[in-house]
Structures are given as structure tokens and as C-alpha cells.
Design an enzyme around this catalytic site. Sequence first.
Site, short mmCIF file in Angstrom:
data_model
loop_
_atom_site.label_atom_id
_atom_site.label_comp_id
_atom_site.label_asym_id
_atom_site.label_seq_id
_atom_site.Cartn_x
_atom_site.Cartn_y
_atom_site.Cartn_z
N ARG A 121 -8.81 2.95 2.19
CA ARG A 121 -8.88 3.79 0.59
C ARG A 121 -9.85 4.41 -0.48
O ARG A 121 -10.19 3.44 -0.30
CB ARG A 121 -7.29 2.58 0.30
N GLN A 126 -6.65 10.50 0.31
CA GLN A 126 -5.96 10.41 -0.22
C GLN A 126 -4.74 11.57 0.47
O GLN A 126 -4.08 11.34 0.26
CB GLN A 126 -5.93 10.42 -2.08
N ASP A 129 -3.09 9.93 3.40
CA ASP A 129 -2.49 8.38 3.23
C ASP A 129 -0.82 8.58 3.58
O ASP A 129 -0.03 8.47 2.60
CB ASP A 129 -2.72 8.11 1.94
N SER A 132 1.07 5.07 1.98
CA SER A 132 1.42 5.46 0.17
C SER A 132 2.36 6.40 0.06
O SER A 132 3.33 6.69 -0.76
CB SER A 132 0.05 5.82 -0.39
N TYR A 231 -6.47 -3.40 -2.32
CA TYR A 231 -4.93 -4.17 -2.23
C TYR A 231 -4.73 -5.75 -2.90
O TYR A 231 -5.75 -6.04 -2.49
CB TYR A 231 -5.05 -3.90 -0.93
#
Length: 394
Positions: A121, A126, A129, A132, A231
Site C-alpha cells: 500500500r 494505487q 491495487d 481495493s 491496515y
Amino acid sequence: MLIAIPAEVLPGEFRVAATPETIKKLIKAGHTVRVESKAGQHAAITDTAYTEAGAEIAPHPAALYQGAQLILKVRAPLAHELPLLPERAALVALFDIHRYDHLDALNAKQISAYALELIPRITRAQSMDVLSSQANIAGYRAVLLATQYYPRFMPMLMTAAGTVKPARVLILGAGVAGLQAIATAKRLGAIVEVFDVRPATREQVESLGGKFIEVALNDDEKAAAETAGGYAREMSEDYKLRQALLIDQQARLADIIISTAQIPGKAAPVLIPEETVSGMKTGSVIIDLAVDSGGNCPLSRSDEVVRSENGVIIVGHSNLASLLAADASALYARNLLTFLSLLQDADGAYAPHNDDEIIKATLLSQHGEQLFGRAPAHTQGASAPHTSQPTANA
């Protein structure tokens, strides 16, 4: 490179690892793409759509893998798929690596395997990912699934026959899945309350119209509540006792609970014990997104709907993102396309950027050598949560 896109064989897996959109970009970059026939049928993609995008269609797996240098999948190969994989190829997929049993077989074929759930992360990751992107879909679908079983309206209604009260929705976990669940439940007119161990999520919850409920934390607990990657981490036993009391109180008031909490590499924490379920209202619904990791409710069963003795409905769907296979595939394929930029050189040849921290975190095996769990970089990467369904903090 010759890139192979197989049909997924895991029961209930309807996604596909490439779409006509991403295939066009791969071909433009100089690659040859071969897709197994009917690989996209559950994601509303026909073989014709793939051929129009420039892909070849293989009638069966043996033809698909012949000469393939790179294999893109949603789920890691099952035992009966392994003999067909070409030696020394690269493989990119979601492995659920803490439970994957066939890494030795991949090593025997000198396959370079990359686990997308281990992408760290960090800001520049991003766009690749997958946890997500798929958690976002799972959170949305979880609310719709709840409405299927909840025997009342979600919004408040004022009718000639009287007023209908809005549903109360309790969401456990304000990660990607939880935040999307908040937004969806609010759109449907529900009253939404949210619990998360991380105080920093309060602002996000409230910006979506949810009410943040929390256990009072001391300074040390606040520091321990969130890992460096964003997290949630396992808390102290004293905190767990206070958390259990709070969740029990709120659960008994709720009409719908959507639970998303998982701990990477461990069984999901029990947040809704049988005693709490026995005190909930008849007709209330629990959607347990963590069922594939043991479940946040001990009564939940993977891919089953359970009704408790007092009439609480507990839904344990293990792959909610797959229920929206078209959009889930589109997002997953885009994530993959971005990740592939780290596996090739300027000419499009397979040339992994082995010094890149994302590659270091995701690379499981290479040249017949198992790498996962043997170096600090991989151990750190393994701390990312497994969710497809993503987690309290996916």
C-alpha cells in the site's frame, strides 16, 4: 510476448483477467494475446469482442498455453491446471498465498509467480491495487445482497397506511469495502453506524453520512490501532473485551450488519459471537464478507445462507466481486495492465524490474526458487490483507 488469458475454473469465479479494452492496449504495445474460448462469457464479453480487439481465440487450454510467455489469471491455478502450464513462463494472479498449496509445482516448472494481493500500500501502487478495486465492488454488492434477504424497506417511507421506519445498518470495518457499503446503504435511505479500530477513519465515515462508533482508546492503543500500511492490526485482549461489549450492544439494535474484518494470514476475528446473534432481532441480516477466512460470525458458512434459531439470516458469500463480473473484470484488468509495466522493458520483452519494491513484494518464485517468506521484503509484502473480498481495511 505471447500473453495467455485462460478461463477461470474455480467454482463461482466469473471474472476474467483481460477485457477488449486492455487487450487493445497490450496489442498496441507489441504483444500477442491469446484468450481461451468463452473465458469472458460470465463477464458479458464474447469471443467475437475479443477477436475484434485483436486477440486470438484458443479452443482449449492446451492450445492456449502453447508458446505462452506470460499468463494472466484472476485466481491462481488449481492442481489440474498445473500440468498444462508452460515451463519458465511468468504467471500473475491472486494467490491467497497463505493457503496456496501448489507453489512447489510452480517452482518445479521454473515459473515466475506474482501474487497481486501482496502489492504494497504505497501511493504509486494505487492504480494496480486489485484488493481495493475488488473490495469496492464487494462493499456495494454486500448492501444489495442484504436487501435481498431483509424483509422490510431500507428507507423511511410515509404512506397513507402509516410510516415505515428506516433500516439501521451496522458496518464493521471502514476500509474500502466498508466505505462503499456506507455510501450504498445511505443512498438506499438507511441509518448507518460504523465501527473501526482506527480512529483515523472517523472523518471518512462521517463524510459519507455514517455515524462513527468507537471504543475509547488510550494513547498506546491509538498508536497500535493501525499498521504502517494503513491496515488494521490485532489489538490487546483488554481492548477486545471492550470492543465485544460495544459491538454486542449495537448489533442488537441493528437490522443489517455488514462485517468485513480480516487479519492477514490468520483466521478472521470473531466480532459477532453466537450470544450476540441470539440477542438480535428476528429477520435481521448479517452479511459476513470475511467468511472465506473463517468468518466474523461463527455461524456463517462459506457460500451458504444460514438462519439462526431466533430468525437471524447469516449470508456468507465468499466472492461478492464475482457477482458483478463485468465491472469487476474491467477494473481487475486495468490493475493488471498497470502492473505489467513493471514486468517488461521498453521493447515489451519480459524483463521484470527486480529492484522495484512492488516486484520484490509480489514475487513468490523465480527460476525454480521459492522467494515468498524468505526475505524481509516479501515478509512485509505478505502483511497486505487477502480480500477479494476484501477486509476491514482492504
